[in-house]
Design an enzyme around this catalytic site. Structure first.
Site, PDB file in Angstrom:
ATOM      1  CD  GLU B 314      -2.507  -1.286   2.745  1.00 33.85           C
ATOM      2  OE1 GLU B 314      -2.023  -0.813   3.784  1.00 33.85           O
ATOM      3  OE2 GLU B 314      -3.659  -1.724   2.667  1.00 33.85           O
ATOM      4  CB  CYS B 332      -6.447   5.808   4.979  1.00 31.32           C
ATOM      5  SG  CYS B 332      -7.821   5.141   5.926  1.00 31.32           S
ATOM      6  CB  CYS B 410      -8.050   1.969   8.090  1.00 32.32           C
ATOM      7  SG  CYS B 410      -7.709   1.400   6.421  1.00 32.32           S
ATOM      8  CB  CYS B 411     -10.967   3.783   4.201  1.00 29.10           C
ATOM      9  SG  CYS B 411      -9.306   3.336   3.615  1.00 29.10           S
TER      10      CYS B 411
END
Lengths: 633, 633
Positions: B314, B332, B410-411
């Protein structure tokens, strides 16, 4: 009934372009690879091939032996090298090389177990692991390559020792899989096509039966590898046995339609299938081959004849996923595609097979080899960019210059055996008809008594002269790209019928036949279904795809685009350039490089002349940018 | 000396476009995410966040507890959700939501160990593993997110409990890393920027010291993680501690120049660095931030403000490696880039930071969110192709439609907290000057006493009206893309100086200031250094990048190209389209699809009209093709 059969490699004596590459193989690649196999090539990675056979022999004799060295498929390099050497010996007798071959064959013979088993990995140690991991352990693959070597060596020298060893090995495998009904099929297909060669060399029907068995049972139980894995407590690479696409075993081969999985394995399998279909007249099997062929050439092949577009599993991706910069396009896969094409010709005379065979050969196969014959590409991208290629995580596999011998040394000996046997692919025969699939300068002899002398500067010139000895028919492939061509017999224009891409000409002893192809540089466009190639064109000349390298284009090809409304022009043959070639020049544009990453100012473009060289020769002048496909306008 | 400081989130009450998204967060995302955290959202993957805090509390009280559930960083979702909820509460008091927050905060407080340690993963079990795996275990990362939540909640409600818990946690970390001199630095940077917030909220200088410590010691010993790994006998994912680029620890941060490694970690780190530099006036640290900033925005950023172009880790790739179809461009990471930009503004007033902030926001951040607020993209490719995206081995990560809540969540909460605090990024102040970095409709209050009412339909209209209460100076960013603009004060044109992208206007109570940007649809071109984008153009309007979807273009965008010599035109605002937007139409061409894969016939092209919609809104109408960049001509 076969539509034609290959001539033996020894029945062709090359000259011209083919001769040059056969010489490179004979003078450079075979001796260099011999040193590698003996661990005597200083700068190459250790191979251990000779040592493994020596140590397996010692183990069998109860002597102390060193451990096995290398990849699980290390033995196959011996098979490929011997095959290349055999073809070379057939054309160029060479006592020293023959001695070297005989010595290696003795080592191989001494490494064969009493029951016919032959694989140094599981002879030096781990005897109990024999045949327990068809998925990964490559025993059938190694056997296949050694069988191919044995057939070639028998054909070249008439010596039977190696063939006998491999026939004994085939009988061992026959007992296991046919007599004792052991389950399973090859993890890496190869032995299928090799067994077809063994059948033709020995006449032993067990070889044919065994080839048929492995082809027929593949995918009937798609879960064979899962079951096998449950029974064993070891692995080679931890391969996932559930990846049926990768393994071409999701369904029986007769029901497969899409070329999938590891590209080399796929085309080796399809080659064996096509070979068997031609031998047995199995039309259902041929129909499957045809579907798989169309899947490849209509939807999954690079313009260079490269296949297997993704590095993940060295595999076919989905339809139309043909990125230039991250292409895998392994040299061995292009070689395998030539095998497949040649076996398809035994089922159906169709120019398409020869067209693809020469595309793969003149582009991807030759691109695999450095001009000095000592360095090799396994991966053949259609775009190379110093700073990104080999560096970016998604481009690690795409190099900008050819490295030397790899630990996994499949491609160099594969290219060597292909080139040294190119006559098999160039010429065929059936009855009184001789087939010219490729324009290969040199002399070819056919079992029907016809002899041909072919004189041509192809692929850099498109006049091909045949001088005939004997009577019958000459069938010459006319590439689909050539809308116009002229055929002359004894100086007079003739208009023979073009049937599925071949012209058929009655020939008598002493005739001369000239084929003049109308081959000018041409722009080629991909279907708009290929996302990576929309709006782009490539420049081709004859069978060769050209590319644009920085070294010929002011150090930068990214800012270039083509003006396809203007014809490209051809330079004179320049023997000082890249070992001898012809440059192309095209009109186009160069854009000014913006300093900012994004701008609403259109980059200024100015007309310029672009220079291209054959893709086969790229990367021979140091690290620099290379692109096959350029934007238009 | 800071050049300006953010206003608190609560000092902005949104309307217009920002209001719509804040409402989406308030009405849909926060309640939905609350259910997810409680494992009460039926169709979402199990989260376990509430359960983990409950079980950690039980463990500490000696009661029977269930095992920890989820990713090692699961606690961070609580921090992000509380942060989003806090910002929302500040603007929209909501007793039930506040009760829900208080309940979760009580659980968090009860999960804190006596010594201040707080991480459910190593409290429920594996107590002996605390602080033994900074590389992977995310203890400092989770602490950071909880600290951010605590600061936001304190700011919104004035309640100290959560802030006290996290200050106690900060003191625990301070003791370990400063007093006891434990080695190491965060595997996933985040706590650095959180500690800066803690310092401002509590005035506790230990927080500042600790932030400074983690920033200063990072990469001084690049081998810290290797040593750490040698000492432990467990791993989370088996991360390679030697990958210094991935970890941003190859050298001390002050010596770093290229944005490298995991993109979210990178920009979180740079945000902390920029925050510290502004707080302490550390010019060497700011110079490093500026180099890293330039590395991103000049060489490693998508036109959409997306960063981290490769799925491998990523991560940032090398310069100019910005493929559209295989882009990672995590939501993110774009959020993190906005954080970084906002902290750079505290060091230097420069329109570039706001330009990038709005690019990231209006494109990648918003593209992450389905119009219903219930489905999310983590990965934001600039080209999506059903049949290849999500299917090809190199495209598995690029989906064509947004899935629901992920295991690694997370996002969505990150987007929720960003949007609900967007006022912080839109407005700032210093002395008697108020800064408008983004055109955010609504009311903003500044600590200097000035109040602004901003009325605008931005980003779909480019007239922005400010009504002023109070006296001082108004500094408004003028996007670099707008060559022309008109400023009016109380109806009269004025020509204030444009200094580094901001116009400065003297304001008095009751003034009205109007900014009229000359924003027409424009084509944008990438530098020819970006291999994936040569010969292409994108269509933009205002801060929004537009894209071409199949649904608007006869089901196929691959065969389209742009005629950039003709201006694109703008449709009326259509409230029924994609939740309300304006289409663009451009002139271009459609090529006929060839049936053959390669052909020397140029595909016929015919003029046509192309329709584009904002990239932020793509993928809301089912699976179909999408392209941002089209070929020209």
């Amino acid at each position: 009934m076969k539509t034609m059969q290959q001539i033996p490699a020894k029945a062709y004596h090359s000259s011209g372009f083919m001769g040059k590459y056969q010489e490179l193989v004979r003078r450079e690649m075979i001796p260099y690879q011999y040193k590698v196999l003996r661990d005597e090539a200083g700068n190459a990675e250790k191979s251990g091939v000779f040592a493994n056979f020596i140590n397996a022999g010692k183990t069998l004799r109860g002597e102390n032996a060193e451990p096995f060295y290398g990849m699980v498929f290390q033995d196959s390099d011996a098979g490929k090298w011997l095959e290349a050497a055999a073809y070379s010996l057939a054309a160029h007798p060479d006592e020293q090389l023959e001695r070297e071959c005989d010595e290696l064959i003795s080592l191989i013979a001494a490494a064969q177990d009493e029951d016919g088993y032959l694989d140094t990995r599981f002879t030096i140690s781990d005897r109990d692991k024999r045949w327990t991991n068809l998925l990964e352990a490559h025993e059938l693959y190694c056997a296949g390559h050694l069988m191919e070597g044995a057939c070639a060596y028998f054909d070249a020298t008439g010596k039977r020792e190696f063939l006998d060893v491999m026939e004994k090995n085939a009988e061992h495998i026959y007992r296991r899989f046919i007599v004792e009904k052991a389950e399973g099929y090859p993890g890496h297909p190869e032995i299928e096509l090799a067994l077809m060669k063994m059948y033709r060399a020995t006449g032993n029907r067990h070889c044919l039966e065994l080839a048929e068995h492995f082809i027929n049972c593949r995918g009937v139980d798609p879960c064979y590898y899962e079951k096998e894995k449950e029974k064993r407590d070891w692995t080679v690479w931890g391969n996932n046995p559930v990846d049926h696409d990768y393994q071409q075993n999701g369904k029986p081969v007769r029901e497969q339609s899409d070329a999938m999985g590891h590209a080399v394995r796929a085309v080796y399998l399809y080659t064996g299938m096509a070979d068997l279909a031609a031998e047995t007249g199995d039309s259902e099997l041929f129909a499957a081959c045809r579907r798989l062929w169309e899947s490849i050439v209509n939807r999954r092949m690079y313009i260079t004849g490269g296949i297997g577009s993704t590095v993940h599993g060295e595999a076919f991706s989905v339809d139309y996923d043909l990125p230039s910069d991250t292409a895998y396009s392994e040299t061995c896969a292009a070689i395998g595609l030539m095998f497949f094409a040649s076996r398809m010709l035994e089922n159906e005379i169709n120019g398409e097979y020869g067209d693809i065979m020469e595309t793969a050969f003149y582009n991807t196969v030759l691109a695999g080899i450095q001009l000095d014959g000592k360095r090799f590409f396994y991966v053949n991208p259609l775009e190379a960019l110093p700073g990104i290629s080999g560096v970016s995580p998604t481009h690690r596999h795409t190099l900008t210059t050819r490295p030397g011998w790899y630990a996994c040394a499949c491609c160099p000996p594969n290219a060597a055996r292909l080139i040294s046997s190119i006559g098999q692919y160039a010429y065929g025969e059936k009855g009184d008809t001789v087939f010219c699939h490729l324009y290969a300068a040199g002399d070819a002899e056919f079992s029907n008594g016809i002899r041909l002398r072919c004189e041509t500067e192809y692929p850099y010139d498109f006049t091909v002269n045949y001088t005939v000895s004997g009577n019958g028919r000459l069938a010459v492939r006319i590439p689909a790209r050539c809308g116009k061509y002229v055929i002359r017999k004894n100086g007079n224009n003739i208009s023979p019928e073009n049937k599925s891409g071949y012209v058929y000409i009655e020939i008598s002893d002493g005739d001369t036949v000239t084929v003049e192809l109308n081959d000018a540089p041409r722009f080629v466009y991909a279907s708009e279904k290929v996302p990576a190639l929309t709006g782009k064109a490539a420049l081709c000349f004859g069978p060769m795809v050209y590319c644009f390298e920085g070294v010929d284009n002011e150090g930068d090809v990214l800012s270039l685009s083509l003006d396809t409304s203007e014809n490209a022009s051809v330079g004179e043959y320049d023997k000082t350039l890249l070992g001898g070639t012809r440059k192309l020049t095209a009109k186009g544009f160069r854009r000014e490089k913006q300093s900012s990453l994004y701008s609403s100012e259109a980059p200024k473009k100015s007309p310029c002349e672009l220079t291209a060289v054959p893709y086969a020769l790229w990367g021979n002048r140091g690290e620099n940018q290379m692109r096959v496909w350029l934007n238009i306008g």
